[in-house]
Design an enzyme around this catalytic site. Structure first.
Site, PDB file in Angstrom:
ATOM      1  N   THR A  53      28.544 -10.229  15.647  1.00  0.00           N
ATOM      2  CA  THR A  53      28.383 -11.467  16.399  1.00  0.00           C
ATOM      3  C   THR A  53      29.235 -12.584  15.824  1.00  0.00           C
ATOM      4  OG1 THR A  53      26.154 -10.829  17.030  1.00  0.00           O
ATOM      5  CG2 THR A  53      26.643 -13.172  17.156  1.00  0.00           C
ATOM      6  N   ARG A 109      29.519  -8.982   5.553  1.00  0.00           N
ATOM      7  CA  ARG A 109      28.121  -8.721   5.209  1.00  0.00           C
ATOM      8  C   ARG A 109      27.987  -8.508   3.705  1.00  0.00           C
ATOM      9  NH1 ARG A 109      27.942  -4.459  10.027  1.00  0.00           N
ATOM     10  NH2 ARG A 109      27.628  -5.904  11.750  1.00  0.00           N
ATOM     11  N   GLY A 111      31.438 -12.174  12.853  1.00  0.00           N
ATOM     12  CA  GLY A 111      32.604 -11.748  12.074  1.00  0.00           C
ATOM     13  C   GLY A 111      32.449 -12.007  10.583  1.00  0.00           C
ATOM     14  N   GLN A 150      17.819  -7.136  15.416  1.00  0.00           N
ATOM     15  CA  GLN A 150      17.691  -7.522  14.002  1.00  0.00           C
ATOM     16  C   GLN A 150      16.962  -6.418  13.221  1.00  0.00           C
ATOM     17  OE1 GLN A 150      16.656 -10.317  16.410  1.00  0.00           O
ATOM     18  NE2 GLN A 150      18.855 -10.511  16.487  1.00  0.00           N
ATOM     19  N   GLY A 167      18.783  -5.901   9.602  1.00  0.00           N
ATOM     20  CA  GLY A 167      19.636  -5.871  10.788  1.00  0.00           C
ATOM     21  C   GLY A 167      20.914  -5.094  10.534  1.00  0.00           C
ATOM     22  N   ASP A 168      21.671  -4.851  11.619  1.00  0.00           N
ATOM     23  CA  ASP A 168      22.961  -4.147  11.540  1.00  0.00           C
ATOM     24  C   ASP A 168      22.830  -2.720  11.019  1.00  0.00           C
ATOM     25  OD1 ASP A 168      24.235  -6.579  12.306  1.00  0.00           O
ATOM     26  OD2 ASP A 168      24.083  -7.260  10.237  1.00  0.00           O
ATOM     27  N   ARG A 177       6.343 -25.471  24.270  1.00  0.00           N
ATOM     28  CA  ARG A 177       6.172 -25.559  25.728  1.00  0.00           C
ATOM     29  C   ARG A 177       7.180 -26.514  26.382  1.00  0.00           C
ATOM     30  NH1 ARG A 177      -0.050 -26.228  24.532  1.00  0.00           N
ATOM     31  NH2 ARG A 177       1.009 -27.473  22.964  1.00  0.00           N
ATOM     32  N   THR A 236      23.159 -17.287  12.948  1.00  0.00           N
ATOM     33  CA  THR A 236      24.329 -16.871  13.717  1.00  0.00           C
ATOM     34  C   THR A 236      24.880 -18.033  14.553  1.00  0.00           C
ATOM     35  OG1 THR A 236      22.936 -16.182  15.558  1.00  0.00           O
ATOM     36  CG2 THR A 236      23.483 -14.498  13.928  1.00  0.00           C
ATOM     37  N   GLY A 294      24.096  -8.106  17.690  1.00  0.00           N
ATOM     38  CA  GLY A 294      25.404  -7.567  18.041  1.00  0.00           C
ATOM     39  C   GLY A 294      25.313  -6.067  17.897  1.00  0.00           C
ATOM     40  N   HIS A 295      25.127  -5.373  18.994  1.00  0.00           N
ATOM     41  CA  HIS A 295      24.973  -3.922  18.939  1.00  0.00           C
ATOM     42  C   HIS A 295      26.288  -3.248  19.317  1.00  0.00           C
ATOM     43  CE1 HIS A 295      20.380  -4.534  19.563  1.00  0.00           C
ATOM     44  NE2 HIS A 295      20.752  -4.712  18.318  1.00  0.00           N
ATOM     45  N   LYS A 317      21.368   0.315  15.215  1.00  0.00           N
ATOM     46  CA  LYS A 317      20.392   0.600  16.297  1.00  0.00           C
ATOM     47  C   LYS A 317      21.082   0.882  17.608  1.00  0.00           C
ATOM     48  CE  LYS A 317      18.568  -3.388  15.480  1.00  0.00           C
ATOM     49  NZ  LYS A 317      19.216  -3.718  14.209  1.00  0.00           N
ATOM     50  N   SER A 361      23.704   9.697  10.976  1.00  0.00           N
ATOM     51  CA  SER A 361      24.923   9.239  11.627  1.00  0.00           C
ATOM     52  C   SER A 361      26.074   9.325  10.638  1.00  0.00           C
ATOM     53  CB  SER A 361      24.723   7.810  12.139  1.00  0.00           C
ATOM     54  OG  SER A 361      25.951   7.289  12.553  1.00  0.00           O
TER      55      SER A 361
HETATM   56  P1  IMP Z   1      19.395 -16.534  13.723  1.00  0.00           P
HETATM   57  O1  IMP Z   1      18.715 -15.330  14.247  1.00  0.00           O
HETATM   58  O2  IMP Z   1      20.726 -16.787  14.337  1.00  0.00           O
HETATM   59  O3  IMP Z   1      18.510 -17.751  13.723  1.00  0.00           O
HETATM   60  O4  IMP Z   1      19.718 -16.263  12.159  1.00  0.00           O
HETATM   61  C1  IMP Z   1      18.685 -16.137  11.184  1.00  0.00           C
HETATM   62  C2  IMP Z   1      19.022 -15.057  10.164  1.00  0.00           C
HETATM   63  O5  IMP Z   1      18.992 -13.789  10.802  1.00  0.00           O
HETATM   64  C3  IMP Z   1      20.427 -15.183   9.560  1.00  0.00           C
HETATM   65  O6  IMP Z   1      20.390 -14.700   8.238  1.00  0.00           O
HETATM   66  C4  IMP Z   1      21.257 -14.242  10.425  1.00  0.00           C
HETATM   67  O7  IMP Z   1      22.404 -13.768   9.743  1.00  0.00           O
HETATM   68  C5  IMP Z   1      20.245 -13.132  10.648  1.00  0.00           C
HETATM   69  N1  IMP Z   1      20.506 -12.373  11.882  1.00  0.00           N
HETATM   70  C6  IMP Z   1      20.229 -12.733  13.153  1.00  0.00           C
HETATM   71  N2  IMP Z   1      20.582 -11.766  14.027  1.00  0.00           N
HETATM   72  C7  IMP Z   1      21.073 -10.758  13.288  1.00  0.00           C
HETATM   73  C8  IMP Z   1      21.578  -9.457  13.620  1.00  0.00           C
HETATM   74  O8  IMP Z   1      21.620  -9.028  14.768  1.00  0.00           O
HETATM   75  N3  IMP Z   1      21.988  -8.704  12.562  1.00  0.00           N
HETATM   76  C9  IMP Z   1      21.908  -9.126  11.275  1.00  0.00           C
HETATM   77  N4  IMP Z   1      21.439 -10.325  10.925  1.00  0.00           N
HETATM   78  C10 IMP Z   1      21.024 -11.142  11.915  1.00  0.00           C
END
Ligand code: IMP
Length: 438
Positions: A300, A305, A302, A224, A12-13, A143, A129, A40-41, A16, A413
């Site tokens: 999302t 990373r 703060g 993600q 992720g991050d 369901r 998150t 968080g885009h 995108k 980029s």
């Molecule tokens: P959840 O998606 O909030 O359940 O988090 C599960 C895992 O995915 C955690 O390690 C989060 O930090 C990671 N995660 C979820 N969404 C993102 C994203 O948009 N970017 C990076 N990591 C993410």
């Protein structure tokens, strides 16, 4: 025009949002198909910064239609707020945004259950998150979920909410010994958000099929990254949806024959938020430097990373399972100051060299990176918008990554703004732009 999937090749991050924003005016429809407000885009266009959580990044650039399809879990109140903020920043939303009647609703108790589950897991927590994504998908699969279309059935909505709140309260009170949710405290904001969202709610699968028949071109925007996929990622340290390419079909109702090309997005290095294995993590000065220069703090949450070197083992795996036709490499400027760059080309697991991603997270935790050292370019790439203008050593680094992945690098980029991008148009045409046979 071919329909294109854009998705993250790491954890992720990867940027995108920026790449979708850059490409979006080549398409007339942008679709999000999985995840929710955990995404968080970040998009920076003409100096203005937008952070999108649920609305597709394509809303900023171009005039296309933005679709939130059935595979997404939607927080309706947050969605209303996000749309309002976009309108306040002068972005045209009405007539350009639709929301699936089959998407699941993230309820307030999902956020609370997310928090409580993490607390209960203690040291073994996932580091979510906290947006209630896992519990919302759990409700969907068991369901016991509310769908966006249900928000429109005013007379039945309170009854449905009451039933679901009572089910959730059983867990909250009996398992966690916490205060139960009040039905009306959940119902009232939902009903209000439902009224505001009503003009946008529709059957998005039907709509997408109509647009395909009319010759529309679609970009599918992943959230993600591949290594956070519930099946293919570093389970259990993953998110609760399929982040890989198969999710496009189930999350939109568009069949494979209309999905033509797949573009992976990867940073020139690697980051991860939350817990879980990360073999090429660098906890020394180098990782700290990447975090500082790259501004590596979650859009999302703060949270800082975790940073490390490009992991070709997991990126090759991501390329294979997603059938990437090309890759975009982001944030190359962050490596400008390094005299030497490491690339993780294999892992060492219990004394043996392996070149695959182990299924077990505990095995992956034990993996040590085997690096190939590549010379840095020690020159600024910041803001460069033509591939030929990059320093030779930076081009060599990109070629090296392309060789490892077995696919071309199509976009580089070099900074946060839309303008800070080098698109190799010839490579784009050859690898991503096909005239499909319908
Ligand atoms: P959840 O998606 O909030 O359940 O988090 C599960 C895992 O995915 C955690 O390690 C989060 O930090 C990671 N995660 C979820 N969404 C993102 C994203 O948009 N970017 C990076 N990591 C993410």
């Amino acid at each position: 025009m071919s329909n294109l999937v854009v998705l993250g090749a790491q954890w992720g991050d990867e940027g995108k949002g920026k790449i979708v924003d850059l490409l979006t005016d080549r398409f007339d429809t942008v679709v999000r198909y999985q995840g929710g407000a955990n995404a968080g885009h970040t998009v920076v266009a003409e100096g203005v910064k937008y952070i999108l959580h649920q609305v597709p990044s394509g809303i900023i650039n171009g005039a296309g239609l933005c679709v939130v399809a059935n595979g997404v879990v939607v927080d309706p109140t947050a969605m209303v707020g996000e749309l309002l903020e976009l309108k306040q920043k002068g972005i045209e939303v009405d007539g350009r945004f639709v929301l699936s009647d089959r998407a699941q609703v993230v309820m307030p108790y999902h956020g609370e259950l997310d928090r409580l589950t993490e607390m209960r897991l203690g040291k073994g927590s996932i580091g979510t998150t906290g947006k209630g994504i896992g519990p919302a998908y759990e409700s969907k699969i068991s369901r016991a979920g509310l769908r966006v279309g249900d928000l429109l059935t005013n007379s039945k909505l309170r009854e449905k909410v009451k039933d679901l709140v009572e089910r959730a309260n059983e867990l909250i009170v009996k398992l966690y010994n916490e205060r139960p949710f009040d039905v009306d405290e959940v119902y009232s904001p939902l009903a209000a958000a439902g009224e505001q969202l009503a003009p946008y709610i529709t059957n998005t699968a039907d709509l997408l099929h109509r647009r395909i028949e009319e010759g529309s071109s679609i970009i599918f925007e992943g959230a993600q990254g591949a290594m956070l996929d519930i099946d293919h990622g570093t389970y259990p340290f993953v998110t609760s949806s399929n982040t890989t390419v198969g999710s496009v079909c189930s999350g939109t109702g568009v069949p494979p024959k209309h999905i033509h090309r797949s573009l992976g997005i990867a940073k020139a290095y690697c980051t991860r938020v939350g817990k879980g294995p990360f073999p090429s993590e660098d906890e020394t000065e180098a990782g700290e430097k990447m975090r500082e220069i790259g501004g590596e703090f979650g859009a999302t949450t703060g949270r800082p990373r975790r940073c490390g070197w490009f992991d070709a083992v997991s990126a090759c795996y991501a390329a294979r399972i997603n059938g990437f036709d090309a890759v975009a490499i982001t944030k190359i400027d962050v490596l400008d100051g390094f005299s030497e760059i490491q690339v993780c080309i294999a892992y060492e697991l219990d004394g043996k060299r392996i070149e695959h991603v182990p299924a077990s997270a505990t095995e992956m935790e034990r993996c040590k990176p085997i690096y190939k050292s590549v010379p840095g370019w020690r020159d600024s790439t910041s803001g460069i918008d033509g591939f030929d203008d990059l320093p030779d050593k930076a081009k060599r680094y990109l070629d090296y990554l392309a060789g490892l992945l077995g696919i071309p690098v199509v976009i580089i980029s070099t900074g946060p703004d839309r303008r800070h991008s080098a698109v190799r148009e010839d490579v784009y045409r050859q690898s991503l732009q096909v005239i499909p046979n319908h």
